[in-house]
Every structure is written in C-alpha cells, then in structure tokens.
Design an enzyme around this catalytic site. Sequence first.
Site, PDB file in Angstrom:
ATOM      1  N   ALA A   1       0.815  -1.209   0.000  1.00 55.76           N
ATOM      2  CA  ALA A   1       0.000   0.000   0.000  1.00 55.76           C
ATOM      3  C   ALA A   1       0.854   1.267   0.000  1.00 55.76           C
ATOM      4  CB  ALA A   1      -0.922   0.000   1.219  1.00 55.76           C
TER       5      ALA A   1
ATOM      6  N   GLU B   1       1.645   1.970  -6.759  1.00 58.75           N
ATOM      7  CA  GLU B   1       2.019   1.155  -7.918  1.00 58.75           C
ATOM      8  C   GLU B   1       1.452   1.670  -9.230  1.00 58.75           C
ATOM      9  OE1 GLU B   1      -1.791  -0.415  -6.323  1.00 58.75           O
ATOM     10  OE2 GLU B   1       0.133   0.140  -5.479  1.00 58.75           O
TER      11      GLU B   1
ATOM     12  N   ASP C   1      17.435  29.396 -33.195  1.00 57.17           N
ATOM     13  CA  ASP C   1      18.147  29.948 -34.335  1.00 57.17           C
ATOM     14  C   ASP C   1      17.273  31.027 -34.963  1.00 57.17           C
ATOM     15  OD1 ASP C   1      16.203  28.366 -35.461  1.00 57.17           O
ATOM     16  OD2 ASP C   1      17.483  27.609 -37.063  1.00 57.17           O
TER      17      ASP C   1
ATOM     18  N   ASP D   1      16.938  23.894 -37.636  1.00 53.90           N
ATOM     19  CA  ASP D   1      16.478  23.177 -38.814  1.00 53.90           C
ATOM     20  C   ASP D   1      17.619  22.705 -39.706  1.00 53.90           C
ATOM     21  OD1 ASP D   1      17.355  25.561 -39.835  1.00 53.90           O
ATOM     22  OD2 ASP D   1      15.387  26.274 -40.468  1.00 53.90           O
TER      23      ASP D   1
ATOM     24  N   ASP E   1      22.751  22.656 -36.853  1.00 48.07           N
ATOM     25  CA  ASP E   1      22.076  22.658 -35.559  1.00 48.07           C
ATOM     26  C   ASP E   1      22.068  21.279 -34.904  1.00 48.07           C
ATOM     27  OD1 ASP E   1      21.296  25.394 -35.736  1.00 48.07           O
ATOM     28  OD2 ASP E   1      19.710  24.821 -37.115  1.00 48.07           O
TER      29      ASP E   1
ATOM     30  N   GLU F   1      -3.092   5.214   5.662  1.00 46.63           N
ATOM     31  CA  GLU F   1      -3.317   3.795   5.947  1.00 46.63           C
ATOM     32  C   GLU F   1      -2.309   3.282   6.976  1.00 46.63           C
ATOM     33  OE1 GLU F   1      -3.296   1.804   2.155  1.00 46.63           O
ATOM     34  OE2 GLU F   1      -4.680   3.271   1.307  1.00 46.63           O
TER      35      GLU F   1
ATOM     36  N   ASN G   1      -6.313   0.078  -1.565  1.00 43.59           N
ATOM     37  CA  ASN G   1      -5.193   0.446  -2.419  1.00 43.59           C
ATOM     38  C   ASN G   1      -5.561   0.320  -3.890  1.00 43.59           C
ATOM     39  OD1 ASN G   1      -2.344   1.141  -2.668  1.00 43.59           O
ATOM     40  ND2 ASN G   1      -2.081  -0.923  -3.473  1.00 43.59           N
TER      41      ASN G   1
END
Length: 896
Positions: free
Chosen positions: A292, A296, A338, A644, A648, A713, A738
């Site tokens: 618990a 998960e 750029d 582009d 780069d 819990e 849970n």
Amino acid sequence: MNRNRTGEAVSPHRTDTAPASGAGDTGLSHEEAARRLTRYGPNEVAAERSVPPYARVVAQLRDPLIMVLLAAIALTLAIGDHADSVVIALVIVANTTVGVVQEIRADQAVAALSALSAPSARVRRDGAETEVPSSAVVPGDVLLLGEGDIVPADARLTHASSLLIDESMLTGESVPVDKDVPPRGQDSPGQPEPDAAGPQQDTAALRAGTIVVRGRGVALATATGKASALGRIAELLDTRPQTTPLQHRLAALGRVLALVTLALCLLVFALGLVRGTALGTMAVTAISLAVAAVPESLPAVVTLALALGARRMAVRHALVRRLPAVETLGSVSVLATDKTGTLTEGRMVVERVWTPQGEADLTGSGYEPLGEVRVGGQPAGGRELAAVRELLTAAALCNDAELRPPSEEPSLDAESGWAALGDPMEAALLTAAVKAGCEDRRTLQRRYPRTDEEPFDSLRKRMTTLHRAPDRAVLVCLKGAPEAVLDHAVLDEPEALVEVARRSAAQLAAQGFRVLAVASGLRAGTPGRARDAETGLRLLGLAALSDPPKEAAARTLADCRAAGITAVLITGDHPATAEAIADRVGLLDSGTAHGRVVTGRELAAGEVPDPTEVRIFARTDPKQKLDIVEAWRAHGHVTAMTGDGVNDGPALRHADIGVAMGRRGTEVARQAADLVLTDDELSTVVAAVEEGRRVYDNIRRFLLYALAGGTAEILVMLLGPLLGLSLPLRAGQILWINLLTHGLTGVAMGAEPVSPGAMRRPPRPPGQHVLGDGLWQRMLFLAAVVTAGSLMAGLAARTMDLPWQSVLFLSLLAAQLGVVLGLRDRLLTRENLYLPAAVAVSAGLAAAALYVPFLRAVLHTVALDWTGIALAVAAGGLGCVAARVGGRGRRRWSST
C-alpha cells in the site's frame, strides 16, 4: 540529378580527404572510381542506429519505480495474493507497452516526414557525363552542378558561371553565397574547414549538402562521407541519450520508497509481535502495508499523462519522438533559438525602398505578391509611387529569378503556396514589383527584350542587363551592392545626391537590411556589351531587403518571458542582422545588460568568459552552438534548442530538449531532435511547454494524493491499536482500498486540465525534488486529516455498537476519494470527466465490498446501515474540504 533538399545519405562507413590526382577534364575512369570507392567507402554519413524493440522494453523496465513494483509482485506472490500480483503486473505491462509504442510511432512519423528519395549526382567519367548515386561519388570525381542540385561532396570549383550557393543548412546564413574560381595564384590548397565565422573566405570551396540556387559549376570532389563538412558535423551527434529531469526525480523517489517500504515492513511486523499478534498474521499485514505504501499506479499515471500530452501536442503540431521529453518541456528555463526559418519567415522580402523622392514601405509577407506601397502609413501615390515603380521595374528587368504560383509548385511554400526559383533576393524584387503595380515579368520581357547581360559576381558586386526599348533605344538596368553602384564611375549624379544615398544605405544596413542600389539609363544606337554600358547612369534608389520576423515571433517570446524562460538567439548569420531581428521580436527586455552581440570569433578567442551572460550570438559554428548549450546546462538550466539545419544537429542532440522544424528542417536535425514541429512555428514550442507543465503538475497531484492516502493507511494501522482498535484493517481490506484509490482514480488524474497560472510562473528549479516546494508538507497535512477522520468514524462506530472495522474501512476509502476530488483546480469543470466517473466507479466497488456476498466473505466485511454509511460520507467530505483548503497553498505553489 540530386534534387533532395537535404542531400544526406546514411551509412556507418568513413572516408578521408583525398587529393584530386588522377582526374583531369575527362574525370576519373570507371575503374579508378571503383578503386577509390573501395578505398574510401561510400559517400554516406553514419545513420542513427535503430533501437530494437527488446532494447526499448528493457529500458522501460530499468526505471527505478518499475523495479519497486517488480519487488511488490514478489511480495504479493509470497503472501498468496495472486489477484494483486496480477493487477501490479498489468500496470507494468501497460506502462511498458505505451512507452514503447509511442517511441516507435514517433520514429515512424519522423521517417514519414523525411520521405527522402535516393539522391544522385552528375559526374564526368571517362570523358562522358553520367549520373550516379551520391553514395558512389569519390574523392577526385569531377562534379557537374546546375541550378537546384545538391552538392554531393566537399569540392573545389574549377569552373563557375554566376554560381550562387545556399549554405544556410550548414552555416545559418540566410542569404546565398556567391562562388567563383579565384584568380590563378590565389587559390588556397587543401580542404577548407566549415567555419561559420567566416563562411565567405574561400569562394572556391563547396560543401556537401549545400544547394545550387543559381548558375552552373564544375568542381573536383575533395572529401566524401564522414570526412566532408556534413560528416564532421554528424560525428558530433554521437552521444548517449540524456536522462530527463523527471527521470532524475522519479529515480530519487523510487529509492526513497524502497527504503520506506523496507522500514515499514520491519516496524509493523515488530510492533505486532510485541503486542502478541500471531506471526503469520503480522507477516501478511506488514507486507500488505508495504504494498500500500508504494503507489504502484504511478508509472501508469506518468505514462498516461505523457502519452496524453504527446497526443495533445500532436494536435498542436508538435511531434514527440521520446515520451519523457513531454515532461522535460515543462522544466525548460532556457530557449536557444536559431534565426532563419524559426524567428523569421525564411524568405527574403523587400520591406523598404529609398528613392530621391523619399522613403516608402512595402507590406505583405513571403513571395505571395499581395501588399502595397505606403508612405507615412498611407498608400503611396503621385511622384513617390512613380519613383518606386521605376526602381522596381528596372530591378525586375535586371533579374533572373522566377515566381511560381501555387498551381505550379504548391509544396515549396506551405503558407502562401508561392515559391521562388533562383536567387531569393531577386525573387523578392519581383514580388515587390507586383505589389507596386508594375507590369508583370513576362509583359516586361516582351516590351524590353534582353540583348546582353553582365552577371553578378563577387568581385564586381553588381549585375547589368541591356534591353531593346520600344523606341529602339537601349535600356540599361543595373543593380548591386551600394559600394559598387554609388560611384561616379557608374552614376551621372550630383555628389550631394550620391552622398545622401550612401548615408541612407549605411543606415539601412545598420538596421540589419540587405541593401541593393538600382540605376538605369537610355542609350541611343545599337546594343553593345553590357559591361561597356556601366557608366553615366541615373540613380533610381535603394531596395532594403530582409528575412522578416514571423508575425507570431514577438508574441511567442513575450509568452516565454511571462513563463520565466530566457530566450537566446544563436545564428550563423551576420551580427547586424541578428541584432536587428532580436530587436524587432523583442528578444531583449528594455534596459537589459545582455544586448551585446557576440560572434563566433570572439568565442573562439576566449573573449567571452561566461556565455550565459550573452543573449545574441552570431557567426557561430556547430561546435560553438553545442558549447553555448552546454554552458547553460552547466549552470543548472534545462535547455531547449530549436533548429532546422545540419549545423544545428549537435546542439539539438546535447540540449535537454532538441526541437527541429518538420517542413524545412534537414533529416540530420529531425533525427537529433526530441520534438519535431510540423508547422515550423516557434509558438508551438510554447504550447508544448504548457503541456509539459500540465503533465508535471498532474504527476505531483497524483503523488500528493497517493502518498497521503498510503501514509494515512499506515498511521491508522499504527495508531488504531493505541486507541483500542486491536487490528484496524485486515490485509485484504488494505489491498482493496489500495486498488480502488491507486487504480482508476489515480490514473484518471493524469488527464486533468492545465492549471490556470501554469504559464505565468517561472520554471521549477532543475534540482528541486518531485515532492519539494511544500508538497510533502501538504501530503502530511492531508494524511493527518484522512487518518483523524477515519479513526474518529471507527471510534464513533464502536461507541454506537456498529461493526467498527467495516466503518473504518469504508471511511478511509471515502476520505481518500474526497481528497482526489478536492485536489482538482476547478472542482466542477467539465474537462476530464473520467475523474468523477472513476470516483463513482470506485465508490460503487467500495459498496460492493460490503454488500456483495462473495466480496464480503473474502474481505471480512459486514453490511452497514445508514448510520455507518453517514459516518463514512462525513469522512469523505472532510477529506474534500481539507484538499480544497490546502489548495490555496497549491495555487500559491502554481503561481510562484
């Protein structure tokens, strides 16, 4: 012919620079070419290795939180809880599947974006012209280049005619470069280095991947494959993927949860034995609490949030290639962009015209011939408009470019459909002529047929054409660089007028414009040579051209500043151009101390001790772009780099987030990037940052909810016996709570809408823990409220002689469902209806645990009357109110 716009081929082989010996005017023999191909290997650049599916799966399973869940499976199997083992296993399978499928789909989408045909090249071998695959070009080959061709290898010119090369994909230079064979004795031997800081120093050097815009040429290949300029840049890309900020934070959280899990097992187990509880019972209870304590469903929530974010980004024209990059965008604190095609349109436009009658501005964008001439903000007329038309008519006649409307070439200009063939500056002049109301190009050519020309070259810096006028006179049209035209050897104008024109040209150039001077004259008699007519001309004026900023660029950078993101301009273009564009888009705040433009030469000379103090870089080469990005990262910033071009690529790969343009970007840039913009708009990056912040906020919201519930819990199990509740909850009841709280409701939280103030707060510090900025304090507060409410309900039930354990079970579950609703930014929003639906389903399953005989027997519960249900509802309301009250802190956390 090699019409591929990127000109890249891929393979792991390496070649080296070779001398051109053995190739005369006839070129290499086929036998010699075959020997060199064997010696140097194919003319290809190493491709990014494809990742097999099993490797992708293993990478997903190595996540620390997944490893904690694998341990949880082992624990649940050990206690015989096969149902919970199956649930956790399904979470792991779903998480891994979604992550792997997203990566594979993104890679396939990038491949579809490329859609590259196999490039070819024209070479001369055995004295004959032949077309071969670009991969078959070898050092020493004689290359034949024409308009539109991709240069297949590094080479040196042997012959050239009006050759103009677009090097923007390598250097970032927005204007094509003239290439010519230098006079004998001035040629520099050897292979030129692709130094963007001085791209025009060697006019005879051609580089692989550049494009012939105009003219023809013959060149000798000097380097192929990895030894070429393209290959050397590609080698800088060979780096391992960087872990993202989210992966760092969740890895740290996974380690903490693993330690907490172990500690809780030992603590609860030891306390139970001290109280005399049976060994078997305490072992099962301790392991159930440990399960618990681990949220998960966190990997499922993370994966769902990332996948939904990726899908929303795709709708907003951003293709995510690696799923964790979605969240990383939310952490971005520096946006390195750029210039050409990102901040600017990537097309030359005539924006201003100076004539002896005055100045005028031209409206419109791109090559689409829509716009008008304006003077002082009003439509031009009279003498001003006539002077502009005369200038642009001469510029349209002294011109070799063409404009193609959408019906002829719709794919080259995605925005307007109009495309340019030839020199972009000449195409811009044609567009301006139409805007000014001049006669169209074909009509002008019929009225003034060309009889001779003197092409533009890098030495003369001007172009002259002769035309037969309708009255049989000869019309001389000349355009060129101001220093080559504003000369008394060319013009027959008063010195005062020429000096005014020079000052105007200098002012326009200082504003970042490319300036052309235009002159014309009439000659009587028969046409002669164009070169002989370059004297005694009348100055028509100046045309100021630029690659203008996109309409949304200034607004996008303003949004970046509001979100606390620092924008940095890194370009290979001229410093004055970079500064002018930065000023026009508002890249710098008024009064900033970072306004100085730094060049690549200054960086190379070590004159810039801290690159992070600079906001504008010009004339940078690929290695320097990479160094700038690394400097920001070394200062603890999360960087996003847009680009582009081939130049780069290295910086895109090394940045935390590499962003490539999908339309005009090269394959190298797209493969190096984490994010591909299918609309080439920088504003899409800001939208992606918003999605990233949304994802991270939802992950933190889930952690707050899940860990508060898990902690509650544990506190109930620890404090209950001290209050007389001997065994507050059984193992099966803990696991059922849970399952319902961490299952449907937890996963549905990943789809929550973006927080209202998400883009008005600075990015979170890169080193901040995922539970930092007050989240763990809020978690403890909510855990205390849920614990208190649940225990009070259980104690009240015992006082009323009700089945207190079942009341406590239902109250603890209801309180957590109340918290999940209270954590919403807008409680009654219609966005993400999955969450209230999931809460309703979980509430129904909680009721089933009390009233379905099978579940009642398995979970050891008892059906409750309305009094017991009312106690549980009260606990749920308390949890919701506590989450809303704590939400004030959350909104403060969201806006600071």
